[in-house]
Design a protein around this motif. Structure first.
Motif, PDB file in Angstrom:
ATOM      1  N   SER A 254     -14.573  -6.406  -4.899  1.00 22.30           N
ATOM      2  CA  SER A 254     -14.159  -6.076  -3.544  1.00 22.30           C
ATOM      3  C   SER A 254     -12.647  -6.156  -3.440  1.00 22.30           C
ATOM      4  CB  SER A 254     -14.813  -7.024  -2.530  1.00 22.30           C
ATOM      5  OG  SER A 254     -14.411  -8.356  -2.769  1.00 22.30           O
ATOM      6  N   GLY A 255     -12.122  -5.675  -2.327  1.00 20.04           N
ATOM      7  CA  GLY A 255     -10.689  -5.784  -2.076  1.00 20.04           C
ATOM      8  C   GLY A 255      -9.908  -4.513  -2.285  1.00 20.04           C
ATOM      9  N   GLY A 256     -10.574  -3.470  -2.750  1.00 21.00           N
ATOM     10  CA  GLY A 256      -9.879  -2.203  -2.927  1.00 21.00           C
ATOM     11  C   GLY A 256      -9.562  -1.549  -1.598  1.00 21.00           C
ATOM     12  N   GLY A 257      -8.820  -0.464  -1.663  1.00 25.17           N
ATOM     13  CA  GLY A 257      -8.471   0.259  -0.453  1.00 25.17           C
ATOM     14  C   GLY A 257      -7.313   1.200  -0.684  1.00 25.17           C
ATOM     15  N   LEU A 258      -6.774   1.675   0.420  1.00 26.89           N
ATOM     16  CA  LEU A 258      -5.628   2.576   0.388  1.00 26.89           C
ATOM     17  C   LEU A 258      -4.368   1.772   0.685  1.00 26.89           C
ATOM     18  CD1 LEU A 258      -4.331   5.421   0.393  1.00 26.89           C
ATOM     19  CD2 LEU A 258      -4.911   5.532   2.850  1.00 26.89           C
ATOM     20  N   VAL A 259      -3.368   1.923  -0.150  1.00 30.26           N
ATOM     21  CA  VAL A 259      -2.113   1.192   0.027  1.00 30.26           C
ATOM     22  C   VAL A 259      -0.962   2.113  -0.327  1.00 30.26           C
ATOM     23  CG1 VAL A 259      -2.178   0.246  -2.324  1.00 30.26           C
ATOM     24  CG2 VAL A 259      -0.922  -0.978  -0.534  1.00 30.26           C
ATOM     25  N   GLN A 260       0.171   1.889   0.310  1.00 29.26           N
ATOM     26  CA  GLN A 260       1.352   2.691   0.015  1.00 29.26           C
ATOM     27  C   GLN A 260       2.006   2.233  -1.276  1.00 29.26           C
ATOM     28  OE1 GLN A 260       3.947   2.550   3.442  1.00 29.26           O
ATOM     29  NE2 GLN A 260       2.779   4.136   4.510  1.00 29.26           N
ATOM     30  N   PRO A 261       2.731   3.116  -1.947  1.00 31.12           N
ATOM     31  CA  PRO A 261       3.485   2.685  -3.136  1.00 31.12           C
ATOM     32  C   PRO A 261       4.379   1.498  -2.811  1.00 31.12           C
ATOM     33  CG  PRO A 261       3.487   5.071  -2.972  1.00 31.12           C
ATOM     34  CD  PRO A 261       2.852   4.563  -1.703  1.00 31.12           C
ATOM     35  N   GLY A 262       4.394   0.540  -3.730  1.00 31.99           N
ATOM     36  CA  GLY A 262       5.142  -0.686  -3.519  1.00 31.99           C
ATOM     37  C   GLY A 262       4.348  -1.792  -2.848  1.00 31.99           C
ATOM     38  N   GLY A 263       3.167  -1.458  -2.363  1.00 32.86           N
ATOM     39  CA  GLY A 263       2.329  -2.435  -1.684  1.00 32.86           C
ATOM     40  C   GLY A 263       1.527  -3.297  -2.642  1.00 32.86           C
ATOM     41  N   SER A 264       0.683  -4.150  -2.043  1.00 36.67           N
ATOM     42  CA  SER A 264      -0.110  -5.107  -2.819  1.00 36.67           C
ATOM     43  C   SER A 264      -1.563  -5.089  -2.376  1.00 36.67           C
ATOM     44  CB  SER A 264       0.438  -6.531  -2.619  1.00 36.67           C
ATOM     45  OG  SER A 264       1.763  -6.644  -3.077  1.00 36.67           O
ATOM     46  N   LEU A 265      -2.418  -5.443  -3.303  1.00 28.49           N
ATOM     47  CA  LEU A 265      -3.839  -5.669  -3.038  1.00 28.49           C
ATOM     48  C   LEU A 265      -4.301  -6.822  -3.911  1.00 28.49           C
ATOM     49  CD1 LEU A 265      -5.414  -2.065  -3.043  1.00 28.49           C
ATOM     50  CD2 LEU A 265      -5.207  -3.578  -1.061  1.00 28.49           C
ATOM     51  N   ARG A 266      -5.319  -7.519  -3.446  1.00 29.63           N
ATOM     52  CA  ARG A 266      -5.967  -8.521  -4.284  1.00 29.63           C
ATOM     53  C   ARG A 266      -7.440  -8.160  -4.417  1.00 29.63           C
ATOM     54  NH1 ARG A 266      -6.904 -15.046  -3.646  1.00 29.63           N
ATOM     55  NH2 ARG A 266      -8.391 -14.351  -2.074  1.00 29.63           N
ATOM     56  N   LEU A 267      -7.846  -7.915  -5.639  1.00 31.34           N
ATOM     57  CA  LEU A 267      -9.240  -7.630  -5.925  1.00 31.34           C
ATOM     58  C   LEU A 267      -9.971  -8.924  -6.247  1.00 31.34           C
ATOM     59  CD1 LEU A 267      -8.905  -4.472  -8.210  1.00 31.34           C
ATOM     60  CD2 LEU A 267      -8.901  -4.621  -5.712  1.00 31.34           C
ATOM     61  N   SER A 268     -11.226  -8.980  -5.839  1.00 27.73           N
ATOM     62  CA  SER A 268     -12.077 -10.122  -6.129  1.00 27.73           C
ATOM     63  C   SER A 268     -13.299  -9.665  -6.917  1.00 27.73           C
ATOM     64  CB  SER A 268     -12.542 -10.792  -4.833  1.00 27.73           C
ATOM     65  OG  SER A 268     -11.449 -11.268  -4.085  1.00 27.73           O
TER      66      SER A 268
ATOM     67  N   PHE B 145       0.763  -7.303 -12.162  1.00 31.78           N
ATOM     68  CA  PHE B 145      -0.593  -7.767 -11.898  1.00 31.78           C
ATOM     69  C   PHE B 145      -0.757  -9.189 -12.427  1.00 31.78           C
ATOM     70  CE2 PHE B 145      -2.983  -3.403 -11.871  1.00 31.78           C
ATOM     71  CZ  PHE B 145      -2.067  -2.921 -10.970  1.00 31.78           C
ATOM     72  N   THR B 146      -1.592  -9.971 -11.749  1.00 31.40           N
ATOM     73  CA  THR B 146      -1.888 -11.334 -12.184  1.00 31.40           C
ATOM     74  C   THR B 146      -3.383 -11.585 -12.056  1.00 31.40           C
ATOM     75  OG1 THR B 146       0.269 -12.121 -11.411  1.00 31.40           O
ATOM     76  CG2 THR B 146      -1.418 -13.785 -11.858  1.00 31.40           C
ATOM     77  N   ILE B 147      -4.002 -12.018 -13.149  1.00 27.95           N
ATOM     78  CA  ILE B 147      -5.433 -12.358 -13.129  1.00 27.95           C
ATOM     79  C   ILE B 147      -5.571 -13.869 -13.016  1.00 27.95           C
ATOM     80  CG2 ILE B 147      -5.614 -12.518 -15.647  1.00 27.95           C
ATOM     81  CD1 ILE B 147      -8.418 -11.242 -15.385  1.00 27.95           C
TER      82      ILE B 147
ATOM     83  N   SER C 215       3.537  -4.372  -6.324  1.00 26.52           N
ATOM     84  CA  SER C 215       4.377  -3.218  -6.685  1.00 26.52           C
ATOM     85  C   SER C 215       3.533  -2.048  -7.172  1.00 26.52           C
ATOM     86  CB  SER C 215       5.390  -3.628  -7.765  1.00 26.52           C
ATOM     87  OG  SER C 215       6.200  -4.703  -7.330  1.00 26.52           O
ATOM     88  N   LEU C 216       2.513  -1.742  -6.416  1.00 28.60           N
ATOM     89  CA  LEU C 216       1.575  -0.701  -6.836  1.00 28.60           C
ATOM     90  C   LEU C 216       2.230   0.667  -6.889  1.00 28.60           C
ATOM     91  CD1 LEU C 216      -1.537  -2.060  -4.968  1.00 28.60           C
ATOM     92  CD2 LEU C 216      -1.450  -1.533  -7.409  1.00 28.60           C
ATOM     93  N   LYS C 217       1.764   1.452  -7.837  1.00 31.60           N
ATOM     94  CA  LYS C 217       2.281   2.804  -8.071  1.00 31.60           C
ATOM     95  C   LYS C 217       1.138   3.804  -7.926  1.00 31.60           C
ATOM     96  CE  LYS C 217       5.390   0.921 -11.619  1.00 31.60           C
ATOM     97  NZ  LYS C 217       5.782   1.015 -13.053  1.00 31.60           N
ATOM     98  N   PRO C 218       1.458   5.053  -7.643  1.00 31.04           N
ATOM     99  CA  PRO C 218       0.389   6.064  -7.550  1.00 31.04           C
ATOM    100  C   PRO C 218      -0.454   6.140  -8.818  1.00 31.04           C
ATOM    101  CG  PRO C 218       2.405   6.927  -6.606  1.00 31.04           C
ATOM    102  CD  PRO C 218       2.757   5.594  -7.212  1.00 31.04           C
TER     103      PRO C 218
ATOM    104  N   THR D 261      -6.556   3.172  -4.128  1.00 27.95           N
ATOM    105  CA  THR D 261      -5.793   4.400  -3.972  1.00 27.95           C
ATOM    106  C   THR D 261      -4.385   4.053  -3.516  1.00 27.95           C
ATOM    107  OG1 THR D 261      -7.788   5.635  -3.372  1.00 27.95           O
ATOM    108  CG2 THR D 261      -5.666   6.646  -2.831  1.00 27.95           C
ATOM    109  N   VAL D 262      -3.401   4.481  -4.291  1.00 27.44           N
ATOM    110  CA  VAL D 262      -2.005   4.220  -3.967  1.00 27.44           C
ATOM    111  C   VAL D 262      -1.363   5.556  -3.606  1.00 27.44           C
ATOM    112  CG1 VAL D 262       0.170   3.196  -4.710  1.00 27.44           C
ATOM    113  CG2 VAL D 262      -2.015   2.330  -5.624  1.00 27.44           C
ATOM    114  N   SER D 263      -1.037   5.696  -2.339  1.00 29.27           N
ATOM    115  CA  SER D 263      -0.521   6.977  -1.865  1.00 29.27           C
ATOM    116  C   SER D 263       0.241   6.776  -0.570  1.00 29.27           C
ATOM    117  CB  SER D 263      -1.674   7.951  -1.632  1.00 29.27           C
ATOM    118  OG  SER D 263      -1.214   9.159  -1.055  1.00 29.27           O
ATOM    119  N   SER D 264       1.264   7.602  -0.384  1.00 32.32           N
ATOM    120  CA  SER D 264       1.997   7.579   0.873  1.00 32.32           C
ATOM    121  C   SER D 264       1.445   8.605   1.854  1.00 32.32           C
ATOM    122  CB  SER D 264       3.478   7.833   0.611  1.00 32.32           C
ATOM    123  OG  SER D 264       3.656   9.053  -0.075  1.00 32.32           O
TER     124      SER D 264
END
Length: 122
Positions: free
Chosen positions: A7-21, A68-70, A85-88, A119-122
């Motif tokens: 879980s934890g995925g989604g749409l984020v802008q470039p340079g953003g962050s997400l945490r997956l579980s 990324f950090t696990i 620092s997510l990238k497309p 998904t990493v997109s502006s």
């Protein structure tokens, strides 16, 4: 029955962050090397990161190293992937898996879950 639920995925802008579980049932994650891999449409599966069962050593693909950090929380039987620092080009379905092994640039995995879309997109 072994079950891994990402879980934890989604749409984020470039340079953003997400945490997956990755939450597990039917197994105790502490006993396993757990990893994450990803797969984008039309591309081969790509190993992203592993955390060992013995001493929690961590391993990363060059493409995500430093971003990324696990980690694992044994009390919650959950493994996380913090993505900064997510990238497309990070856009993919991300899967967590047991029995992760990294040898050189090659990765292998055992059992994996259904995945979560990032998904990493502006």
């Amino acid at each position: 029955q072994v079950q891994l639920v990402e879980s934890g995925g989604g749409l984020v802008q470039p340079g953003g962050s997400l945490r997956l579980s990755c939450a597990a049932s039917g197994i105790t994650l502490d006993y396993y090397a757990i990893g994450w891999f990803r797969q984008a449409p039309g591309k081969e599966r790509e190993g992203v990161s592993c955390i060992s069962s013995s001493d929690d050593s961590t391993y990363y693909a060059d493409s995500v190293k430093g971003r990324f950090t696990i980690s694992r929380d044994n009390a919650k039987n959950t493994v996380y992937l913090q993505m900064n620092s997510l990238k497309p080009e990070d856009t993919a379905v991300y899967y967590c898996a047991t029995d992760c092994v990294k040898y050189g640039s090659r990765w292998s995995f055992g059992y994996w879950g259904q995945g979560t879309q990032v998904t990493v997109s502006s």
